[in-house]
Write an enzyme that holds these catalytic residues in place. Structure first.
Site, PDB file in Angstrom:
ATOM      1  N   ALA B 112       0.813  -1.222   0.000  1.00  0.00           N
ATOM      2  CA  ALA B 112       0.000   0.000   0.000  1.00  0.00           C
ATOM      3  C   ALA B 112       0.847   1.273   0.000  1.00  0.00           C
ATOM      4  CB  ALA B 112      -0.912   0.006   1.223  1.00  0.00           C
ATOM      5  N   ASN B 350      -4.135  -9.981   3.446  1.00  0.00           N
ATOM      6  CA  ASN B 350      -3.690  -9.554   2.114  1.00  0.00           C
ATOM      7  C   ASN B 350      -2.332  -8.850   2.213  1.00  0.00           C
ATOM      8  OD1 ASN B 350      -4.226  -6.828   2.925  1.00  0.00           O
ATOM      9  ND2 ASN B 350      -6.384  -7.290   2.611  1.00  0.00           N
ATOM     10  N   HIS B 351      -1.842  -8.712   3.463  1.00  0.00           N
ATOM     11  CA  HIS B 351      -0.510  -8.174   3.717  1.00  0.00           C
ATOM     12  C   HIS B 351      -0.323  -6.794   3.086  1.00  0.00           C
ATOM     13  CE1 HIS B 351      -0.083 -12.364   4.758  1.00  0.00           C
ATOM     14  NE2 HIS B 351      -0.363 -12.692   3.513  1.00  0.00           N
ATOM     15  N   CYS B 352      -1.389  -6.009   3.061  1.00  0.00           N
ATOM     16  CA  CYS B 352      -1.354  -4.638   2.546  1.00  0.00           C
ATOM     17  C   CYS B 352      -1.061  -4.573   1.049  1.00  0.00           C
ATOM     18  CB  CYS B 352      -0.355  -3.752   3.299  1.00  0.00           C
ATOM     19  SG  CYS B 352      -0.873  -3.400   4.958  1.00  0.00           S
ATOM     20  N   ALA B 353      -1.051  -5.725   0.377  1.00  0.00           N
ATOM     21  CA  ALA B 353      -0.850  -5.716  -1.084  1.00  0.00           C
ATOM     22  C   ALA B 353      -2.224  -6.013  -1.697  1.00  0.00           C
ATOM     23  CB  ALA B 353       0.182  -6.749  -1.489  1.00  0.00           C
TER      24      ALA B 353
END
Lengths: 143, 397
Positions: B112, B350-353
């Site tokens: 992000a 989603n691990h900020c992706a």
């Protein structure tokens, strides 16, 4: 509550959730829970007629606790008057947050009465609660 | 390697969430405690012994950082972390130098912090964001980048190592290509600087961002490195004490030189000192040793995962210590709660992706991200737990 029974109720509602799948009908109001958690992503739609919850449906990706809690909560809420629904949501929230609550009104939702032992899952259990409170608020404001 | 240096590892924990943050060796915390207990003082203001000692330590960390990634010390800016560093690049430099229609090339595997600032800049000044397609294994190649480049391409901004797929981008070739084609090369080093040798100059980077807490250092400290001539043209995002030479009633003012121009207010002094110690610690182990160890760990993990039938792996081929997977028909968060039962710390989500879902067609994964203090026995414990995963709901419900 017996652990096996608890697990069975949650698992049944996770694997075959009640009213999962949205319908395209503009008499429903819709919210998304994406902002409530980084991982669970559920949409909820609700229809109210004459002060009574006529229908709620949900869909999306979420964990066993969020999904099953949505299923059980929706099943209980359909057919309720708005005031009674608010009372149920309040009692449910109180239970999850370890405050005083009336277990008699919660029925099957009592399967989550020990979820506070896993603090990271409290938000999962509360996810449908937050969504439906938001829907009720939006519908009231829209009136 | 070096497990004895990490007090938290004595707590019977298998720590596989190093992509989120790493454990801290005792020497880093001791160094910060020394500052707090023996020479607490602000920087650049005191003439007493404690302040002088603090100044020396604090200022020297810039040299330590510069040596570590082959940059110039006066081009190393202390920030709060990679997120702040990337925002400084976008809003301090790019906002001033890009114009409507200029193309910034990103890709959908980015975190992000390397997408949202650009989207905001697109709203503000009308840059054109384009996404370079990923390969079938979700890696990013120079060939794919070249196909997207036109005369309008002004910036290529990417993670050296991505935080979900863990693919290592060939920054040296990409940087050289950018240099030859007058394209600015902005690198998010949050997942690479802690794990391998990174060479700012040799890779023709224009900007490099990374965080201290992902490399055995404290939270709240990160670094932005920029080419000197670019930093001279970059605007500070914050104004206040420590960064100005003077200001007067007639509103005239002058800012200090780089890098302190970008460091308004009292900085995180203990954290800077802690980061310096972390880099010293990593350098002693050797970045090449760390990288090789992680590659060996991943090889072993993949080999052992062959024993688990109901698993979907998304990034077999990436050459880092990151593995993303799901158990068949189990939501990622349920898997991570299950593994926690065995004291195994992984990350689900989603691990900020959040755009990666368009490529891998699944929103959430379980991520195992390893570091040098992980060993084969950690992997054996994970495999034992996964082997019992038919019981996952018995454990998590």
């Amino acid at each position: 509550m017996d652990d096996n029974l608890r697990r069975e109720i949650i698992l049944d509602n996770y694997q075959e959730p009640f009213h999962k799948g949205l319908i395209d009908d503009n008499s429903y109001c819709k919210v998304n829970t994406n902002s409530e958690s980084c991982i669970d992503n559920l949409d909820f739609i609700m229809k109210i007629s004459n002060g009574i919850i006529e229908d709620i449906r949900f869909d999306g990706e979420a964990c066993a606790i969020s999904t099953s809690a949505s299923s059980i909560l929706i099943r209980k809420l359909i057919g309720m008057r708005i005031d009674d629904a608010k009372d149920l949501l309040k009692n449910y929230k109180n239970m999850i947050n370890e405050k005083d609550y009336d277990e008699d009104v919660l029925g099957e939702l009592n399967v989550y009465n020990e979820i506070s032992k896993q603090p990271n899952r409290k938000n999962c259990a509360l996810l449908p609660n937050v969504a439906i409170e938001k829907l009720l608020g939006e519908m009231e404001n829209g009136k | 390697m070096n497990r004895e240096d990490f007090p938290m590892l004595s707590n019977d924990i298998i720590y596989f969430d190093n992509g989120a943050t790493t454990l801290k060796p005792k020497c880093v915390v001791d160094k910060m405690n020394q500052y707090y207990f023996n020479h607490t003082s602000n920087i650049h203001r005191g003439d007493y012994d404690a302040a002088i000692q603090t100044n020396i330590l604090y200022d020297n960390v810039r040299n330590i950082i510069a040596d570590f990634v082959h940059a110039d010390a006066d081009c190393c800016i202390y920030t709060s972390g990679a997120t702040m560093s990337l925002n400084m690049v976008v809003f301090g430099y790019m906002k001033k130098h890009l114009k409507a229609g200029d193309v910034v090339l990103l890709n959908k595997a980015e975190h992000a912090s390397n997408i949202l600032p650009w989207i905001r800049l697109q709203e503000e000044i009308g840059i054109d964001i384009q996404y370079v397609p990923l390969n079938d294994d979700y890696s990013l190649t120079l060939d794919n980048i070249k196909k997207c480049v036109t005369d309008r391409t002004k910036v290529i901004s990417l993670a050296h190592v991505t935080n979900v797929i863990g693919d290592v981008r060939d920054v040296q070739s990409i940087g050289k290509f950018c240099h030859e084609n007058h394209i600015l090369f902005n690198v998010d080093g949050a997942q690479s600087v802690p794990h391998m040798m990174v060479d700012f100059k040799e890779s023709y980077m224009d900007f490099l961002s990374f965080s201290g807490h992902k490399m055995c250092g404290p939270t709240g400290i990160g670094v932005l490195i920029g080419r000197k001539e670019l930093l001279e043209e970059m605007d500070p995002l914050f104004y206040g004490g420590g960064m100005n030479s003077f200001f007067e009633e007639d509103s005239s003012y002058e800012l200090k030189d780089i890098p302190v121009r970008f460091e308004a207010g009292t900085p995180p002094i203990a954290e800077v000192i802690g980061l310096g110690e972390a880099i010293r610690y990593l350098t002693n182990i050797g970045m090449e040793n760390i990288h090789q160890h992680e590659i060996e760990l991943k090889k072993y993990l993949l080999k052992r995962l062959d024993e688990i039938p109901n698993i979907i792996i998304y990034n077999k081929d990436s050459k880092s210590g990151i593995l993303a997977f799901n158990l068949d028909n189990v939501f990622a968060q349920d898997s991570s709660v299950y593994l926690n039962h065995y004291h195994i710390a992984v990350r689900a989500g989603n691990h900020c992706a959040k755009m990666l879902k368009d490529e891998i067609h699944i929103k959430n994964t379980v991520r195992v991200s390893m570091y040098f203090y992980n060993d084969f026995s950690d992997i054996d414990r994970l495999i034992d737990a996964l082997r019992n995963s038919e019981d996952v709901f018995k454990i998590v419900l």
